[in-house]
Design a protein around this motif. Structure first.
Motif, PDB file in Angstrom:
ATOM      1  N   VAL C 196       0.828  -1.207   0.000  1.00  0.00           N
ATOM      2  CA  VAL C 196       0.000   0.000   0.000  1.00  0.00           C
ATOM      3  C   VAL C 196       0.865   1.261   0.000  1.00  0.00           C
ATOM      4  CG1 VAL C 196      -1.567   1.345   1.471  1.00  0.00           C
ATOM      5  CG2 VAL C 196      -2.041  -1.072   0.999  1.00  0.00           C
ATOM      6  N   ARG C 197       1.977   1.154   0.678  1.00  0.00           N
ATOM      7  CA  ARG C 197       2.868   2.307   0.712  1.00  0.00           C
ATOM      8  C   ARG C 197       3.410   2.607  -0.674  1.00  0.00           C
ATOM      9  NH1 ARG C 197       8.343   3.135   4.250  1.00  0.00           N
ATOM     10  NH2 ARG C 197       8.222   5.417   4.270  1.00  0.00           N
ATOM     11  N   SER C 198       3.722   1.564  -1.406  1.00  0.00           N
ATOM     12  CA  SER C 198       4.256   1.787  -2.754  1.00  0.00           C
ATOM     13  C   SER C 198       3.202   2.416  -3.652  1.00  0.00           C
ATOM     14  CB  SER C 198       4.758   0.461  -3.336  1.00  0.00           C
ATOM     15  OG  SER C 198       3.636  -0.371  -3.612  1.00  0.00           O
ATOM     16  N   GLU C 199       1.954   2.218  -3.295  1.00  0.00           N
ATOM     17  CA  GLU C 199       0.874   2.868  -4.059  1.00  0.00           C
ATOM     18  C   GLU C 199       0.647   4.306  -3.599  1.00  0.00           C
ATOM     19  OE1 GLU C 199      -2.643   0.484  -3.591  1.00  0.00           O
ATOM     20  OE2 GLU C 199      -1.508  -1.372  -3.842  1.00  0.00           O
ATOM     21  N   GLY C 317       4.094  15.272  -0.356  1.00  0.00           N
ATOM     22  CA  GLY C 317       5.391  14.674  -0.672  1.00  0.00           C
ATOM     23  C   GLY C 317       6.044  14.066   0.547  1.00  0.00           C
ATOM     24  N   GLY C 318       7.245  13.621   0.368  1.00  0.00           N
ATOM     25  CA  GLY C 318       8.018  13.029   1.459  1.00  0.00           C
ATOM     26  C   GLY C 318       7.601  11.595   1.673  1.00  0.00           C
ATOM     27  N   ARG C 319       8.333  10.927   2.517  1.00  0.00           N
ATOM     28  CA  ARG C 319       8.017   9.524   2.801  1.00  0.00           C
ATOM     29  C   ARG C 319       7.204   9.484   4.082  1.00  0.00           C
ATOM     30  NH1 ARG C 319      11.432   5.394   0.974  1.00  0.00           N
ATOM     31  NH2 ARG C 319      11.655   4.614   3.087  1.00  0.00           N
ATOM     32  N   HIS C 320       6.017   8.960   4.021  1.00  0.00           N
ATOM     33  CA  HIS C 320       5.138   8.957   5.189  1.00  0.00           C
ATOM     34  C   HIS C 320       4.898   7.540   5.693  1.00  0.00           C
ATOM     35  CE1 HIS C 320       4.255  13.195   4.869  1.00  0.00           C
ATOM     36  NE2 HIS C 320       4.242  13.030   3.559  1.00  0.00           N
TER      37      HIS C 320
END
Lengths: 352, 352, 352, 352
Positions: C196-199, C317-320
């Motif tokens: 899901v994160r990759s999506e 943006g950014g990695r969450h």
């Protein structure tokens, strides 16, 4: 936040207006299994009741019959809220109509209107001394809590209209209407009251409250100090204009070497501290004094304004108390009881 | 419930010990969009700082640099809690080792131990006057709230060691270390302080606090009366032993016809009420006075006991303040600010 | 009244913004003489710290070093307020500039502005999940109080993105980043998170909190029921949208004969009540569950408006984190600890 | 601290036992000059009154006549406490004697005894659903406050015994005893109630509460979030076992892209948030749901213990409600009213 609740662990909320249907109090936080019935509370109320005779009495005979509506089961408190009600029976509202649009000097007429934009003008409404009956009733319940620790609270008149009690004879306190520990001074005070009353004027005085057998350790620094809460409790009584603890105002004139209470193996050698150090009871007797202003309702002509801001004179008719002292002494006692009961229970959570 | 929080709508919680890493305060309920920076608070703190010279100062130079850790964004308050911290930098704890097992007369050593079963003996720990720096810092923020209503709070010394200020010259207050409105009396007070200090003793005094432009309507009957909350706030200051409102103790000696403040079309013709009637501000100037006891730390020999209950004598070394007055005046001002800011915000909910 | 304080007898006040100088908490009412040092609190904080690896982590490495500023003396609590501070060290505020004027869907940007007329937009300001670090720190101190009664609080993930834990193996909870008591389910959950994160999307889940050895009698009827306070405590966590006690939502579908917990001489034969009857603990295990919404910060394009009310799209943006679960489990545990410590101390005043 | 008070700026304290002399409530903090009379409150009470017919009713005909004892003058609130009393008239205590020494499953009999060491066994005492009449009365007064902002609160049954309302027709709510917005479902629900009642069993259900026209900005982060206070308020109702806001439990199964409510120039495009973001109202409709457990008083035989801990069976005689739903719907509405009135007034102090 509104302001009709006092205390945290032992918490009372009073309600009611002088000429509304009733006044009362809800006591939340009273520990369970304490013996309680209406007669016990009634006895405390009867002490503050006017009509015991003497020159200071009002003609309004308040029956002040208290009823317990909740929180007691088979003669014991249950830990649930104790609701007490006193119905207002002998309230002639119409006699206040003449004052409906006038701000009586020394009363809260103007300030209640400024605050709420409306006021119940009858007998002072919520600002009436009658509200304090609910406090006295709650104080009786608080005393039950204090009994579990052997704490006793004594209130007595030490000065009235400049006449000072010269001795402290506890037995005398209950034997005169003024709760004065000096029977001789009490007689002089009554004479002065009678004289001043005939002039249509009124008198102030000083009440002292003592609490005995208070264990060391009560009081919550830094804001809810025991003396801070006592000061609030006592200053919340309408007519009180000053509160002292121990040496009080006099402490300002002492040197450290005079004011410090030396300590011996058997305890403190003096009690300028009034039983409280750094806001916490030290095991010695708690000593408070309050200055009570003269009752503002006088039958002399006074200058004031009406609700339109126009200058008028007012002469407050009817027969009024010449001094609030006889009624305020039990209220002072009650407020100190409330503070101590609250802090006694609060301390349970501190050092369980 | 613990006791380190004051206020309801404007609510401060102080923390910290005299010789711990830091002291501080969290202010919750400050309205948003008020301009605030550390310099503004620092200016208030600098007023109470010892080391401004004069005979009463202590040798401990507290830097008392306040930092704002939260609640301010781009120079404006955000409505979220404002956390202020003051690190303790110059605290020589070892100098207190000698007193570790001794109850200093007039201090809370014994009562803290009774309450908590443990105490931080260094410099009074939580009971130290140093805690009040956090109150002064919070008081500065409270003043921002008062500014929105044009309210000003003035505190000044009216009596020190029996020497009374004879005039009230507001300009003089900031010009002497004692916050005395009578420059001449201030000189005499300083002389007395120097003399008493050389004897190893200390002095008490009286501080008066005035609040100007307080709108009518503040104060919540019946327990959270404005004067009741002022009494609590002021009595919560360690050295305060009495609180008066308006005529105060003197009201006990007046007759109703003298004590009542007559009202004219332009307002009250006198102010025995101290700006408060039935617990609610009446639009007149608020007037409070407090009695401050002499500092208990004196270098004279005193009789006391140690933690074992054995009799000992104690002579408190070091150079101590001969009077708490210079440091307490800003604290009195701060406490009145806190009460007024709280009630100003509380009133918003009453009459929205 | 502002809202940053929780509890009555054990009372915590948190403060601080995500990108301000620091966050922290003041704990007032902790009983004295409990052993406490920073390492003990740090251990609790480290559990919630991101950066333990796994697909859900954020890149921001929060050091989260807690310091004790007051209330502890020689390794023991003193009964005075415990002030904890965590400085914000790795906060890149500039990365939030692009979002300064945009209301991120699912966040409090719009509501803070509506409430306060100003907002600290950096990283969510006060509404950031970072605020919960202060709760976890306070929860560790609360656990010290619970230790005195042998109470243990366990929190674990029972569902994440629809994947349910099928067994309750307490030992497994600490062995995976998701605090899942089913090691196998934990692996599946991690796989789903990664996907899901990759999506650019995120996942919600369900956390269960159990409290063992809670004595019967905690909870204050009628409003401060134990379950009511638990519901408030858990719902006060930002991402929580539902709270269940015992059978929870399912109770709506049971008949009385099914839902009632029969009682045998050894205790309850079932626990649909979740350990609470009429708002008071019944001695059985306390069981709560909360629904955690998916993290609103997603990198997919979303429709929203800016502060001018104009429609814009936003792509955060950014990695969450792809799920708040790993960070929320210790917060749930902390909140239950706070509630139980508070009620444990409150009960001392009820039945002293 | 005891637990019978709810709210801060709008503050209610309920008192009374099922079979004591009366129940009642004191409302402190109601703004002045709102029109109020007993009939208005009575209308709210009549909604929750049993005896409106239908299969779920109890035979006890509670007159529930409310009297206003204070706080109202000439038809307007005065800003002083409003005391409401409802005398208990039709209470046959003797019918409870058989249950005096038995812990009824699902009731608070055991927990009240554990907490207080004493209990009023008659009709559940303080834990009786009857206490909620006081809440409904207070809720009516709260609605007066909400009226000033145009806020409306609707409560309706969305599920009973597994039967779900399939449409939301506001007009239908008041037309059936179950407060169901789907008239057809209401009929089915009544049939199920009748059937289950004849079996001596009972049913749970789900109630939804909606608040319309709530302005953005209500709710106090971080602990007194609007949803946190709603959760507490609703969970404090005896039979409630779960509380959901917006998407509620379902949020745990959604992805961020599904759960986030996108925002258009005209407002939110969906309402998974239930009208609350970061604990503050966002201007959208507030949506809560609660799970109500089946009434524990059933006439089927149940296994339990007596106060000696000995196993006994109990069969609760008399005619009982088969579902609490009809009585709980107005209580849910009342509690949401109390929360909103409180936060509406609290917001006045935040952004004055």
């Amino acid at each position: 936040m509104p302001g009709n609740t006092f205390g945290h662990s032992f918490r009372v909320t009073t309600w009611g207006e002088s000429h509304g249907p009733a006044i009362g109090v809800v006591i939340d936080g009273c520990p369970s299994r304490l013996p309680l019935n209406a007669d016990f509370i009634q006895a405390a109320l009867d002490k503050r009741r006017p009509g015991k005779g003497g020159a200071a009495e009002t003609t309004r005979k308040e029956p002040d019959r208290v009823e317990i509506l909740s929180g007691v089961f088979e003669g014991l408190t249950t830990g649930t809220p104790i609701s007490l009600v006193i119905y207002n029976k002998d309230a002639k509202s119409s006699s206040y109509d003449a004052l409906k649009d006038v701000f009586r000097p020394g009363h809260g007429d103007m300030t209640y209107l400024a605050k709420y934009g409306i006021r119940d003008h009858r007998g002072g409404g919520r600002a009436s001394g009658r509200e304090t009956a609910a406090r006295v009733a709650a104080g009786a319940v608080a005393q039950l809590v204090l009994n579990t620790a052997g704490i006793e609270v004594i209130a007595h008149t030490v000065c009235l209209g400049g006449i000072r009690a010269k001795e402290m004879n506890e037995q005398a306190i209950e034997n005169n209407r003024l709760f004065c520990a000096d029977a001789e001074a009490a007689v002089q005070m009554e004479e002065l009251i009678a004289s001043v009353r005939s002039e249509g004027d009124s008198l102030g005085g000083i009440v002292e409250i003592l609490a005995k057998n208070v264990p060391a350790g009560l009081g919550e620094p830094v804001f809810d100090k025991l003396d801070a809460d006592l000061a609030k409790a006592l200053m919340s009584i309408g007519a009180v204009k000053a509160v002292e603890i121990g040496a009080g105002m006099q402490a300002a004139f002492l040197r450290g070497s005079e004011n410090n209470d030396a300590i011996g193996p058997g305890g403190f050698l003096s009690n300028n501290a009034g039983g409280i150090l750094a806001g916490i009871s030290n095991g010695d007797e708690i000593v408070c004094r309050v200055a009570v202003k003269p009752i503002p309702s006088i039958s002399l002509v006074q200058q004031t304004v009406n609700t339109e801001g126009e200058p008028v004179t007012v002469r407050i008719g009817g027969r009024h108390d010449a001094s609030a002292i006889p009624r305020i002494v039990p209220v002072c006692q009650a407020m100190v009881r409330l503070v101590l009961a609250d802090h006694l229970l609060r301390q349970k959570a501190v050092n369980p």
